[in-house]
Design an enzyme around this catalytic site. Sequence first.
Site, PDB file in Angstrom:
ATOM      1  N   GLN A 102     100.957  64.367  65.543  1.00  0.00           N
ATOM      2  CA  GLN A 102      99.780  65.022  66.112  1.00  0.00           C
ATOM      3  C   GLN A 102      99.917  66.534  66.111  1.00  0.00           C
ATOM      4  O   GLN A 102     100.999  67.095  65.968  1.00  0.00           O
ATOM      5  CB  GLN A 102      99.545  64.527  67.538  1.00  0.00           C
ATOM      6  N   HIS A 104      97.735  69.995  68.184  1.00  0.00           N
ATOM      7  CA  HIS A 104      96.715  70.376  69.158  1.00  0.00           C
ATOM      8  C   HIS A 104      95.983  71.629  68.672  1.00  0.00           C
ATOM      9  O   HIS A 104      96.607  72.527  68.110  1.00  0.00           O
ATOM     10  CB  HIS A 104      97.341  70.635  70.524  1.00  0.00           C
ATOM     11  N   GLU A 139     101.898  72.872  75.383  1.00  0.00           N
ATOM     12  CA  GLU A 139     102.578  71.991  76.331  1.00  0.00           C
ATOM     13  C   GLU A 139     104.084  72.258  76.333  1.00  0.00           C
ATOM     14  O   GLU A 139     104.654  72.701  75.332  1.00  0.00           O
ATOM     15  CB  GLU A 139     102.296  70.514  75.981  1.00  0.00           C
ATOM     16  N   HIS A 267     103.910  67.581  65.683  1.00  0.00           N
ATOM     17  CA  HIS A 267     105.012  67.005  66.461  1.00  0.00           C
ATOM     18  C   HIS A 267     104.720  65.547  66.794  1.00  0.00           C
ATOM     19  O   HIS A 267     103.611  65.055  66.596  1.00  0.00           O
ATOM     20  CB  HIS A 267     105.242  67.800  67.761  1.00  0.00           C
ATOM     21  N   ARG A 286      95.296  63.429  65.230  1.00  0.00           N
ATOM     22  CA  ARG A 286      96.387  62.535  64.847  1.00  0.00           C
ATOM     23  C   ARG A 286      96.503  62.384  63.337  1.00  0.00           C
ATOM     24  O   ARG A 286      95.508  62.431  62.622  1.00  0.00           O
ATOM     25  CB  ARG A 286      96.189  61.159  65.498  1.00  0.00           C
TER      26      ARG A 286
END
Length: 404
Positions: A102, A104, A139, A267, A286
């Site tokens: 995935q 972001h 994140e 990642h 994804r």
Amino acid sequence: METSEKLLPIKGQVQNYAWGGSNFIPELLNIEKKGGKKYAEYWLGAHNNAPSSISVGETPVFLNDFLAENSLLKLGPKVQEKFGRLPFLFKVLDVSDMLSIQVHPSKESAEKGFQRENELNIPLTASNRNYKDDNHKPEIMVALSEFWLLHGFLERSKLKQVLQSIPEFNYLETVFDKEGYKGLYKEVMLQDQEKTNAVLQPLVDRILPLYEKGEIEKSNPDYWAAKAVVSNPDIKNLDKGIFSIYFFNIVKANKGEAVFQDAGIPHAYLEGQNMELMANSDNVLRGGLTPKHIDEDELLKHVVFEETIPNILQGDIQLDGIEKIYKSPAPDFELSQLRICDGQTYTGNSSTVEILIVLDGTVTFKGDDSEYTVTRGESIMVVANSTYTVTTSETAVLYKATAP
């Protein structure tokens, strides 16, 4: 829903995704396990998809509703002005099976993608929806156990060695030499399934017997590629995500070590438990290792096509000797670990909302007008401009989420 209390117990929501474990989160939260259910994530935050609840008197109130009322006072002026909402989402994760490959999106890309899918009238709950909200999702994770993940592309020399040493990948070396990371990744992600099967099947046939005999180390991509095959219910079609396992860094974070992942870094989490803190978003694009919606074209628009040298963060211990801050460039959040021993007092001064969860031990929180005994798996929320103390009669470990 108003209250003068500045410290309030908070309860999150469990997410039962297929890749989750069976025991860690139920045991942490002291909840009953239901047969066959997977317990993947525990969310503490105000995301509309799964807002936490707080106890105001006898009535539980969703955190997003609570913070919306008199938000300037509760969030503090700086966070209210910059974000207008709680900017972070705090999670406990238990990864038993691999998560999807995935990436972001950036804040700008998320806003455009969210608006575009809204204009196309794609329901927020639709399986083919890419953008669940208009926010970016940097994140940081701190390992609660030995934790394995894929993180960014290998350095050029290492990736070149992979393409040369694995016979099935030899044909890709010329593509990499001419077109770099983007050309290489585009080649494997956009090829048809028949080609994927033809390329990967001889590799799978070679590594699977070794995996089944337990003869491959987890530091070897063969281990995760074989595990991906064993975990895939589609026995006829091999997953394109297997290419990523060989092209990305395989990182092991030991307990207490952290990894930050910004927008665009491809990642995947592979195995273990962690604390995760991110911007308040659920946007995931994804590219494999998942039964969920995969959009290769959208993924490729947002991947940062460059080598990544993994940076394992140890955290910065503060002057009190109790708090260890895992600093990152994200303006949305800051993650800390608190390790408190008998005789020590941690004093907190909140400039915005803080959420603290106890991972080990039992502690006492004291505010100006309240006191709570909080044990393993339980959490406290603190509103802005509050001073509080945390003490214990044993040794306790907590994790704290706030905005810097």
